[in-house]
Design a protein around this motif. Structure first.
Motif, short mmCIF file in Angstrom:
data_model
loop_
_atom_site.label_atom_id
_atom_site.label_comp_id
_atom_site.label_asym_id
_atom_site.label_seq_id
_atom_site.Cartn_x
_atom_site.Cartn_y
_atom_site.Cartn_z
N GLY A 74 0.79 -1.23 0.00
CA GLY A 74 0.00 0.00 0.00
C GLY A 74 0.82 1.28 0.00
O GLY A 74 0.27 2.36 0.20
N MET A 75 2.12 1.17 -0.24
CA MET A 75 2.98 2.34 -0.14
C MET A 75 2.69 3.39 -1.21
O MET A 75 2.90 4.58 -1.00
CB MET A 75 4.45 1.92 -0.23
CG MET A 75 5.00 1.39 1.08
SD MET A 75 4.77 2.52 2.47
CE MET A 75 5.74 3.93 1.95
N GLU A 76 2.18 2.97 -2.36
CA GLU A 76 1.87 3.95 -3.39
C GLU A 76 0.82 4.94 -2.91
O GLU A 76 0.92 6.15 -3.15
CB GLU A 76 1.39 3.27 -4.68
CG GLU A 76 1.13 4.25 -5.81
CD GLU A 76 0.71 3.59 -7.10
OE1 GLU A 76 0.40 4.32 -8.05
OE2 GLU A 76 0.68 2.35 -7.15
N ALA A 77 -0.19 4.42 -2.20
CA ALA A 77 -1.23 5.31 -1.67
C ALA A 77 -0.64 6.29 -0.67
O ALA A 77 -1.04 7.46 -0.62
CB ALA A 77 -2.34 4.49 -1.02
N VAL A 78 0.33 5.85 0.12
CA VAL A 78 0.97 6.72 1.11
C VAL A 78 1.73 7.84 0.40
O VAL A 78 1.67 9.01 0.79
CB VAL A 78 1.92 5.91 2.01
CG1 VAL A 78 2.75 6.83 2.90
CG2 VAL A 78 1.13 4.93 2.86
N LEU A 79 2.44 7.49 -0.67
CA LEU A 79 3.21 8.49 -1.41
C LEU A 79 2.28 9.50 -2.09
O LEU A 79 2.56 10.70 -2.09
CB LEU A 79 4.10 7.80 -2.44
CG LEU A 79 5.21 6.91 -1.87
CD1 LEU A 79 5.95 6.19 -2.99
CD2 LEU A 79 6.18 7.71 -1.02
N LEU A 322 -1.54 6.18 10.38
CA LEU A 322 -2.75 5.37 10.46
C LEU A 322 -2.80 4.33 9.34
O LEU A 322 -3.10 3.16 9.57
CB LEU A 322 -3.97 6.29 10.40
CG LEU A 322 -5.34 5.67 10.66
CD1 LEU A 322 -6.29 6.71 11.23
CD2 LEU A 322 -5.95 5.08 9.40
N ILE A 323 -2.49 4.76 8.12
CA ILE A 323 -2.55 3.84 6.98
C ILE A 323 -1.50 2.75 7.12
O ILE A 323 -1.76 1.58 6.83
CB ILE A 323 -2.36 4.62 5.67
CG1 ILE A 323 -3.55 5.55 5.43
CG2 ILE A 323 -2.19 3.68 4.48
CD1 ILE A 323 -3.39 6.47 4.25
N LEU A 324 -0.30 3.09 7.59
CA LEU A 324 0.75 2.08 7.77
C LEU A 324 0.33 1.02 8.78
O LEU A 324 0.53 -0.18 8.57
CB LEU A 324 2.05 2.75 8.21
CG LEU A 324 2.73 3.67 7.19
CD1 LEU A 324 4.00 4.28 7.77
CD2 LEU A 324 3.04 2.91 5.90
N PHE A 325 -0.28 1.45 9.88
CA PHE A 325 -0.75 0.49 10.88
C PHE A 325 -1.85 -0.40 10.30
O PHE A 325 -1.90 -1.61 10.56
CB PHE A 325 -1.27 1.22 12.13
CG PHE A 325 -0.18 1.80 12.99
CD1 PHE A 325 0.93 1.06 13.33
CD2 PHE A 325 -0.27 3.11 13.45
CE1 PHE A 325 1.93 1.59 14.12
CE2 PHE A 325 0.73 3.66 14.23
CZ PHE A 325 1.84 2.90 14.57
N ALA A 326 -2.75 0.20 9.53
CA ALA A 326 -3.85 -0.57 8.94
C ALA A 326 -3.34 -1.56 7.90
O ALA A 326 -3.78 -2.71 7.85
CB ALA A 326 -4.87 0.38 8.31
N LEU A 327 -2.40 -1.14 7.07
CA LEU A 327 -1.84 -2.04 6.07
C LEU A 327 -1.08 -3.19 6.73
O LEU A 327 -1.17 -4.35 6.29
CB LEU A 327 -0.89 -1.26 5.15
CG LEU A 327 -1.54 -0.27 4.18
CD1 LEU A 327 -0.47 0.59 3.53
CD2 LEU A 327 -2.35 -1.00 3.12
#
Length: 480
Positions: A74-79, A322-327
């Motif tokens: 999911g790193m693309e969404a984070v970037l 938040l997204i990193l924890f969820a992923l």
């Protein structure tokens, strides 16, 4: 039974239900009782899943690899999220968003505003393939226009997000559309044609709803005098000129021509900084710094302070965590075998097209609820139920269509997913506030389930019991 995830066995459904209940309890206690950040609740949930993994004798190293893999996917969404944060800050400071709002107020009819916001965002997302980019550009402008008309912001956000996800789900430029077709082993054009059976009536009905509600709401006495006040305030704080619409046009054109989203959005943020310097008279170093810290201004108009004091990479850091924890949670659940256990349960229950549809959507929602991202939900929606489609002779075009409906569409409905957090942060409206107005999303889900039970657009192929259908299988029939 031995789990392919490295444990001695798959978890039982009782153990899976215990994990779900435990997760919900952690979220409720942390957020509603202890008033702790949602990030800590998701972090604590890692160890709940790890405890089950240890019970199943899954090595810790294997669970850590699953966690890292989940984050990596999911790193693309984070970037994209960080670059959109920079773009919002510089576009506000550069007068791009204020100019869009100003000229929108001069031409927009308040009674058809909700319909216009829905269609503008739908066309933008179809042409760019990104719901995040649509919400961060056209969506922010629509929120300002709607607020100046006195329309409740949750209702405006519902129209904006509904439109933004039309393209996220349907555009051939959308990463989720391409990813779903790939996961389900369906031709991309056939996948889009299949979705048209659901999306076309959903768009039509949602458009009618937004028009009707707009007319009824305005007729009940919405105060549109805010429009003149807002336009005067915008002119007093920013230099407003049609030339400032060009950076938005450039970014949309580049995205439409399928240039990579991250460099294009970053280039858009750079244009915003240049506009802040050359047009708005901001100090050149400060105009660059705004990309990180966001815009800051003070006016006598409260809605401008609320709407235009935002953006910057810094504003997205909590969202990124938040997204990193969820992923990571989604990757852990896959590694421990929770997803496989649920898949086995669906195999026994989903014995007709209606149940197949519901099981796929539940798989997608499960991926969003526990995995926190559309990428995770599309994987769970497709992998949990794909064997059932093959065994029952249901074409995978139906699987891909239902995976989008259960995965992509439900993403902004869950507060801690990347889509839910992004929309709430970008538009300034909480997920639970705008949720009742996601009419396009609800219609897609309802129509998909109706088609399943009514056997509409449920195409058949030769059943492949006990085998996995691949992209070259002779039984695969594509739409004409």
């Amino acid at each position: 039974m031995t789990s392919p995830m490295g444990s001695s066995r798959l978890p039982t459904m009782t153990e899976v239900m215990a994990i779900m209940i435990g997760f919900i309890a952690i979220m409720f206690l942390s957020i509603n009782v202890l008033q702790l950040p949602i990030q800590l609740a998701l972090f604590a949930s890692w160890f709940l899943v790890m405890a089950l993994g240890l019970r199943l004798k899954v090595p810790y190293d294997s669970m850590q690899r699953g966690l890292i893999d989940g984050i990596h996917n999911g790193m693309e969404a984070v970037l994209v999220l960080t670059t959109v944060g920079a773009l919002i800050g510089t576009w506000i400071a550069g007068g791009i968003v204020p100019s869009i709002i100003y000229y929108g107020l001069t031409v927009m009819n308040p009674q058809i505003f909700l319909f216009a916001a829905f269609m503008i965002c739908a066309l933008t997302s179809l042409s760019t393939g990104t719901s995040f980019g649509t919400a961060g550009t056209a969506g922010v402008a629509m929120m300002g226009i709607g607020h100046s008309f006195g329309i409740p912001l949750p209702l405006v956000a519902g129209a904006v997000i509904s439109g933004a996800y039309v393209g996220d789900k349907m555009s051939p430029l959308s990463d989720t559309t391409v990813m779903t077709a790939s996961l389900c082993k369906v031709n991309l054009v056939d996948h889009i044609r299949s979705m048209m059976w659901v999306s076309a009536p959903a768009i039509l009905i949602a458009s009618v709803l937004f028009i009707v509600v707009g007319f009824f709401y305005i007729s009940d006495g919405v105060d549109t005098s805010r429009t003149a006040i807002a336009m005067e305030a915008l002119q007093s704080h920013f230099t407003i000129t049609p030339w400032l619409l060009l950076p938005a046009a450039v970014v949309i054109i580049l995205l439409t021509r399928r240039y990579p989203a991250i460099p294009v959005i970053t280039f858009g943020a750079l244009l915003g900084s240049l506009c802040a310097w050359w047009v708005q008279g901001v100090d050149p170093v400060q105009s660059i710094n705004i990309a990180y810290v966001g815009n800051a201004m003070q006016s006598d108009v409260e809605f401008l302070n609320t709407l235009l004091n935002r953006g910057g990479i810094e504003s997205m850091l909590g969202v990124v965590a938040l997204i990193l924890f969820a992923l990571g949670l989604g990757g852990l659940m896959k590694r421990v075998g929770i997803l496989q256990a649920i898949s086995n349960g669906f195999l026994r229950w989903a014995n007709n097209p209606g149940r197949l549809t519901i099981s796929t959507m539940l798989g997608g929602f499960f991926g969003n609820f526990f995995g926190g991202a559309a990428y995770v939900s599309l994987i769970t929606a497709s992998t949990i139920t794909e064997k059932n489609y093959d065994d029952q002779g249901v074409d995978r075009r139906v699987l891909s269509r239902n995976a989008e409906a259960g995965g992509t569409i439900t993403t902004p409905m869950v507060p801690w997913t990347d889509g839910g957090v992004f929309m709430a942060t970008t538009l300034g409206v909480s997920t639970l506030s705008y949720l009742p107005f996601l009419w396009y999303h609800m219609l897609v889900i309802a129509i998909s389930i109706f088609y399943g039970y009514a056997n509409i657009a449920i195409w058949r192929v030769k059943p492949q019991s006990g085998t996995q259908q691949d992209s070259s299988a002779p039984g695969q029939v594509h739409a004409s």
